[in-house]
Each structure stands twice: as structure tokens, then as C-alpha cells.
Design a protein around this motif. Structure first.
Motif, PDB file in Angstrom:
ATOM      1  N   GLU A   3      -4.626  18.536   9.390  1.00  0.00           N
ATOM      2  CA  GLU A   3      -3.373  19.250   8.810  1.00  0.00           C
ATOM      3  C   GLU A   3      -1.994  19.527   9.420  1.00  0.00           C
ATOM      4  O   GLU A   3      -2.553  18.600  10.426  1.00  0.00           O
ATOM      5  CB  GLU A   3      -4.465  21.214   9.535  1.00  0.00           C
ATOM      6  CG  GLU A   3      -3.000  22.296   9.372  1.00  0.00           C
ATOM      7  CD  GLU A   3      -3.804  23.727   9.476  1.00  0.00           C
ATOM      8  OE1 GLU A   3      -3.064  24.632   9.338  1.00  0.00           O
ATOM      9  OE2 GLU A   3      -5.178  23.390   8.554  1.00  0.00           O
ATOM     10  N   GLY A   4      -1.332  19.916   8.281  1.00  0.00           N
ATOM     11  CA  GLY A   4      -0.222  18.758   8.966  1.00  0.00           C
ATOM     12  C   GLY A   4       0.881  18.260   7.039  1.00  0.00           C
ATOM     13  O   GLY A   4       0.528  18.633   6.293  1.00  0.00           O
ATOM     14  N   GLY A  42      -3.017   9.642  12.587  1.00  0.00           N
ATOM     15  CA  GLY A  42      -1.744  10.087  12.442  1.00  0.00           C
ATOM     16  C   GLY A  42      -2.093   9.258  10.827  1.00  0.00           C
ATOM     17  O   GLY A  42      -0.037   9.337  10.754  1.00  0.00           O
ATOM     18  N   THR A  43      -2.234   8.357  10.483  1.00  0.00           N
ATOM     19  CA  THR A  43      -1.662   6.807   9.354  1.00  0.00           C
ATOM     20  C   THR A  43      -2.453   6.951   8.088  1.00  0.00           C
ATOM     21  O   THR A  43      -3.942   6.901   8.939  1.00  0.00           O
ATOM     22  CB  THR A  43      -1.097   6.008   9.924  1.00  0.00           C
ATOM     23  OG1 THR A  43      -1.872   4.944  10.412  1.00  0.00           O
ATOM     24  CG2 THR A  43       0.296   6.028  10.129  1.00  0.00           C
ATOM     25  N   VAL A  44      -2.666   6.730   7.131  1.00  0.00           N
ATOM     26  CA  VAL A  44      -3.658   6.220   5.576  1.00  0.00           C
ATOM     27  C   VAL A  44      -2.914   5.707   5.052  1.00  0.00           C
ATOM     28  O   VAL A  44      -2.108   5.699   4.762  1.00  0.00           O
ATOM     29  CB  VAL A  44      -4.347   7.340   5.539  1.00  0.00           C
ATOM     30  CG1 VAL A  44      -4.870   7.378   4.168  1.00  0.00           C
ATOM     31  CG2 VAL A  44      -4.937   8.719   6.736  1.00  0.00           C
ATOM     32  N   ARG A  45      -3.834   4.347   4.860  1.00  0.00           N
ATOM     33  CA  ARG A  45      -3.030   3.361   3.958  1.00  0.00           C
ATOM     34  C   ARG A  45      -3.783   3.741   2.392  1.00  0.00           C
ATOM     35  O   ARG A  45      -5.281   3.544   2.512  1.00  0.00           O
ATOM     36  CB  ARG A  45      -2.975   2.126   4.397  1.00  0.00           C
ATOM     37  CG  ARG A  45      -2.470   1.722   5.499  1.00  0.00           C
ATOM     38  CD  ARG A  45      -2.225   1.350   6.139  1.00  0.00           C
ATOM     39  NE  ARG A  45      -0.966   0.648   7.184  1.00  0.00           N
ATOM     40  CZ  ARG A  45      -0.675   0.850   8.103  1.00  0.00           C
ATOM     41  NH1 ARG A  45      -2.068   1.960   9.035  1.00  0.00           N
ATOM     42  NH2 ARG A  45       0.366   0.779   9.086  1.00  0.00           N
ATOM     43  N   ALA A  96       2.458  12.425  14.688  1.00  0.00           N
ATOM     44  CA  ALA A  96       1.624  12.338  14.857  1.00  0.00           C
ATOM     45  C   ALA A  96       1.411  10.349  14.470  1.00  0.00           C
ATOM     46  O   ALA A  96       0.528   9.414  15.905  1.00  0.00           O
ATOM     47  CB  ALA A  96       0.573  12.105  14.443  1.00  0.00           C
ATOM     48  N   ALA A  97       2.258   9.321  14.019  1.00  0.00           N
ATOM     49  CA  ALA A  97       2.484   8.381  13.820  1.00  0.00           C
ATOM     50  C   ALA A  97       2.395   7.102  15.080  1.00  0.00           C
ATOM     51  O   ALA A  97       3.610   8.138  15.702  1.00  0.00           O
ATOM     52  CB  ALA A  97       3.388   7.839  12.714  1.00  0.00           C
ATOM     53  N   GLY A  98       1.890   6.873  15.285  1.00  0.00           N
ATOM     54  CA  GLY A  98       2.188   5.434  16.319  1.00  0.00           C
ATOM     55  C   GLY A  98       1.362   6.109  17.779  1.00  0.00           C
ATOM     56  O   GLY A  98       1.828   5.477  18.774  1.00  0.00           O
ATOM     57  N   ARG A  99       0.951   7.374  17.757  1.00  0.00           N
ATOM     58  CA  ARG A  99       0.779   8.090  19.096  1.00  0.00           C
ATOM     59  C   ARG A  99      -0.339   8.566  18.939  1.00  0.00           C
ATOM     60  O   ARG A  99      -1.232   8.518  20.540  1.00  0.00           O
ATOM     61  CB  ARG A  99       2.133   8.770  19.669  1.00  0.00           C
ATOM     62  CG  ARG A  99       3.122   9.089  19.611  1.00  0.00           C
ATOM     63  CD  ARG A  99       3.514  10.076  20.141  1.00  0.00           C
ATOM     64  NE  ARG A  99       4.255  10.732  18.907  1.00  0.00           N
ATOM     65  CZ  ARG A  99       5.370  10.636  18.101  1.00  0.00           C
ATOM     66  NH1 ARG A  99       6.077  10.138  17.986  1.00  0.00           N
ATOM     67  NH2 ARG A  99       5.198  11.245  17.339  1.00  0.00           N
ATOM     68  N   ARG A 100      -0.797   8.657  18.179  1.00  0.00           N
ATOM     69  CA  ARG A 100      -2.780   9.204  18.295  1.00  0.00           C
ATOM     70  C   ARG A 100      -3.804   8.299  17.147  1.00  0.00           C
ATOM     71  O   ARG A 100      -2.507   7.874  16.248  1.00  0.00           O
ATOM     72  CB  ARG A 100      -2.882  10.656  18.815  1.00  0.00           C
ATOM     73  CG  ARG A 100      -2.414  11.488  17.614  1.00  0.00           C
ATOM     74  CD  ARG A 100      -2.665  12.871  17.649  1.00  0.00           C
ATOM     75  NE  ARG A 100      -1.846  13.471  18.729  1.00  0.00           N
ATOM     76  CZ  ARG A 100      -0.917  14.437  18.513  1.00  0.00           C
ATOM     77  NH1 ARG A 100      -0.579  14.644  17.085  1.00  0.00           N
ATOM     78  NH2 ARG A 100      -0.225  14.818  19.594  1.00  0.00           N
ATOM     79  N   VAL A 102       0.863  -1.351   0.092  1.00  0.00           N
ATOM     80  CA  VAL A 102       0.197  -0.354  -0.078  1.00  0.00           C
ATOM     81  C   VAL A 102       1.263   1.010  -0.160  1.00  0.00           C
ATOM     82  O   VAL A 102       1.988   1.404   0.446  1.00  0.00           O
ATOM     83  CB  VAL A 102      -1.232  -0.063   1.246  1.00  0.00           C
ATOM     84  CG1 VAL A 102      -1.579  -1.391   1.215  1.00  0.00           C
ATOM     85  CG2 VAL A 102      -0.090   0.319   2.441  1.00  0.00           C
ATOM     86  N   LEU A 103       0.470   2.690  -0.189  1.00  0.00           N
ATOM     87  CA  LEU A 103       0.782   3.815  -0.415  1.00  0.00           C
ATOM     88  C   LEU A 103       0.890   3.683   1.574  1.00  0.00           C
ATOM     89  O   LEU A 103      -0.832   4.703   1.748  1.00  0.00           O
ATOM     90  CB  LEU A 103       0.196   4.639  -1.335  1.00  0.00           C
ATOM     91  CG  LEU A 103       1.289   5.842  -1.087  1.00  0.00           C
ATOM     92  CD1 LEU A 103       2.903   5.685  -1.797  1.00  0.00           C
ATOM     93  CD2 LEU A 103       0.114   6.860  -2.219  1.00  0.00           C
ATOM     94  N   LEU A 104       1.681   4.350   2.095  1.00  0.00           N
ATOM     95  CA  LEU A 104       1.311   4.753   3.406  1.00  0.00           C
ATOM     96  C   LEU A 104       1.386   6.338   3.706  1.00  0.00           C
ATOM     97  O   LEU A 104       2.519   6.595   2.854  1.00  0.00           O
ATOM     98  CB  LEU A 104       1.645   4.034   4.080  1.00  0.00           C
ATOM     99  CG  LEU A 104       2.680   5.049   5.884  1.00  0.00           C
ATOM    100  CD1 LEU A 104       0.906   4.138   6.889  1.00  0.00           C
ATOM    101  CD2 LEU A 104       3.564   3.451   6.546  1.00  0.00           C
ATOM    102  N   LEU A 105       0.611   6.639   3.908  1.00  0.00           N
ATOM    103  CA  LEU A 105       0.671   8.513   4.446  1.00  0.00           C
ATOM    104  C   LEU A 105       0.753   8.548   5.241  1.00  0.00           C
ATOM    105  O   LEU A 105      -0.002   7.617   6.530  1.00  0.00           O
ATOM    106  CB  LEU A 105       0.227   9.134   4.127  1.00  0.00           C
ATOM    107  CG  LEU A 105      -0.485   8.807   2.397  1.00  0.00           C
ATOM    108  CD1 LEU A 105      -1.446   9.851   1.763  1.00  0.00           C
ATOM    109  CD2 LEU A 105       0.672   9.908   1.743  1.00  0.00           C
ATOM    110  N   ARG A 106       2.280   9.045   6.877  1.00  0.00           N
ATOM    111  CA  ARG A 106       2.038   9.069   7.914  1.00  0.00           C
ATOM    112  C   ARG A 106       2.747  10.439   8.099  1.00  0.00           C
ATOM    113  O   ARG A 106       3.042  11.688   8.066  1.00  0.00           O
ATOM    114  CB  ARG A 106       3.868   8.497   8.338  1.00  0.00           C
ATOM    115  CG  ARG A 106       4.211   8.185   9.963  1.00  0.00           C
ATOM    116  CD  ARG A 106       4.798   7.331  10.442  1.00  0.00           C
ATOM    117  NE  ARG A 106       4.915   5.879  10.108  1.00  0.00           N
ATOM    118  CZ  ARG A 106       5.940   4.970   9.663  1.00  0.00           C
ATOM    119  NH1 ARG A 106       7.410   5.788   9.758  1.00  0.00           N
ATOM    120  NH2 ARG A 106       5.028   4.133   9.589  1.00  0.00           N
TER     121      ARG A 106
END
Length: 277
Positions: free
Chosen positions: A75-76, A49-52, A42-46, A34-38
Motif C-alpha cells: 500500500e502506498g 520498494g521497487t518493481v520492474r 521505501a526505495a533503496g531502504r527496504r 524496463v518499466l520501473l515502479l518505485r
């Protein structure tokens, strides 16, 4: 000897609605890749924070992922990777061609509750990322004219109607007492258009011993919460270096310059002039 990891590169294209298509060139991926957007920080903390995004074939040696405009991204700044969920392998994606012409001069519905924008861009270390904004409501800056005594700005207000007592405020962060309001002119009809002229003098009335970055806020009505004035509805992910305006004398020994931050928020920069150096 560790085998070299083949480069993964993505061409990006946008449509007028804001949907992004990523065409990846790379060696064969696992069928489940997959294409992973991180999102940074935020990733892994709330949650959120990730979109696949699933990858599908689009030609020999090519895979495609589509990010619909309706997909919610906070936003980020979001970094792009290819992930193989089976093996846990994650590889950064490099930017290829970016066709973002459809994002130029976007004009969303001014009555919509929120405005979102996302722009693919190359990071300083050569990776692909997305700059995303979500504003509710939003004040989009347009033309900025630098005059000898003040700056004049035209723009469009989204998600809220301006009414009686509408104004623009110049605010100095960290000093709540340093707020200067200025009249706001509204366009006829329901287009959301506005304009204002901000004179340099009032912001320079206090001592300017070092650089000051005054934030600009649109207050839709007396007593309403302010809306940050920014420019996000096109293909520019950071205006800080690319939109440069001339400096003008705001007071003896003080220079004033309209500018954008790295997040595309409009500001007025004050700094000591040559006489103070």
C-alpha cells in the motif's frame, strides 16, 4: 550543450480483474529497458520498494508493459519510470490517456482474505504514479446520505463476517477516550452488505474549538479489531476534493460534514460554526 531528453508518456488501461497495461510512446529504448515502479519512502531502504516490468514492442515507436493484478504491491504511492539497467539511466514517465472504466463499481469476492486496488493518476508535478491499497479485511463505503441530524452510510464488508456485537465506531485520533459506538445493520445472506446511521450530536458533545477529523471504523463483532471504512474499489485515486458533502449543524456553533481523506478513508469533520468565528 546537454541534449534534451525526449518525453516518455504512457497510456494506461485497466481490465475488470485489476490488471494494468501501460503503452509507452518514446524514442528507441535499449533492449533491456524496463518499466520501473518505485514506492515513495521505501526505495533503496527496504525490500519490496521497487518493481520492474519488462517492456515489449506493441507497434512503431510503442512499447508495452503489463502489471498483472496478481503482482504484489504494498500500500502506498508508486512513481513510474523507464530504467535502462545497462546504463543506469532512469527517466520519469508522464501520464497519457487513462482508460479506467473497468475499475468502476468493482465487486471482488467478499470471502477473499484481502482486497487490493491500484489506480494510475497524474501527480501534481505532471508525472505518472499509482495509488495502491491493500486491506485485510476491508470495509468499502458506498452511498453516503447526509441527513439533518446524522449521516447514513451503506457499504460492503470484505474478508471477515460480521457477527454479534457488530458496530461502527467514530474515533478521534490522539484522544483514546473519545470513541462513540453506533449500531450496525447487516444485509440478509452472505453478501457482506452493511448500513449504519451516525448521529452528529455525540461527537459534538465535547468542545470543538478547531477542526476535528473523526475516523470511522467497523467493528465486526464484540471485542474484534476495527476495520477502517474507506472507498477504494473504483477509479478515483483521491476523493478529498472530488466528493464534497453539505455541512449540517451538529450542536450550537458546531458544523458536521462527511468527508474523505486524500487516502480515500471516510471521516466525519467537525468544525466551529459561524457563531464561534
Amino acid at each position: 550543450m546537454t541534449p534534451a531528453i525526449a518525453t516518455v508518456r504512457a497510456d494506461c488501461a485497466a481490465d475488470p480483474a485489476g490488471t494494468l497495461t501501460f503503452d509507452l510512446t518514446a524514442p528507441a529504448f535499449a533492449p533491456t529497458s524496463v518499466l520501473l515502479l518505485r514506492r515513495r519512502g521505501a526505495a533503496g531502504r527496504r525490500p519490496g520498494g521497487t518493481v520492474r516490468i519488462p517492456l515489449g514492442g506493441s507497434g512503431p515507436g510503442r512499447l508495452r508493459a503489463v502489471l498483472p493484478a496478481s503482482t504484489e504491491l504494498a500500500e502506498g504511492r508508486w512513481d513510474a519510470y523507464v530504467e535502462d539497467p545497462g546504463s543506469g539511466t532512469v527517466q520519469a514517465v508522464e501520464p497519457g490517456l487513462r482508460d479506467l472504466r473497468a475499475l468502476v463499481d468493482r465487486s471482488p469476492d467478499t470471502t477473499a482474505a484481502s482486497v487490493s486496488a491500484r489506480v494510475p493518476y497524474p501527480t501534481a508535478d505532471g508525472r505518472l504514479a499509482l495509488r495502491c491499497w491493500v486491506r485485510a479485511p476491508h470495509a468499502e463505503a458506498g452511498a453516503v446520505v447526509v441527513g439533518p441530524a446524522g449521516m447514513t452510510v451503506k457499504g460492503t464488508l470484505y474478508g471477515v463476517a460480521a457477527g454479534e456485537g457488530a458496530a461502527v465506531e467514530a474515533r478521534l485520533p490522539g484522544d483514546p477516550a473519545r470513541v462513540h459506538p453506533f449500531p450496525l445493520t447487516l444485509a440478509d445472506g452472505s453478501s457482506g452488505g452493511f448500513a449504519f446511521t451516525l448521529p452528529y450530536g455525540p461527537t459534538a458533545a465535547g468542545p470543538v474549538r478547531e477542526t476535528q477529523l473523526w475516523q470511522l471504523w467497523l467493528v465486526p463483532a464484540a471485542g474484534a479489531a476495527g476495520v477502517r471504512i474507506s472507498r477504494i474499489l473504483d477509479d478515483v485515486w483521491s476523493r478529498r476534493q472530488s466528493f464534497v458533502y453539505p455541512a449540517r449543524a451538529a450542536a450550537p456553533g458546531v458544523l458536521a460534514t462527511p468527508c474523505y481523506t486524500a487516502d480515500n478513508d471516510l471521516c466525519l469533520r467537525l468544525e466551529p460554526g459561524p457563531a464561534d468565528r
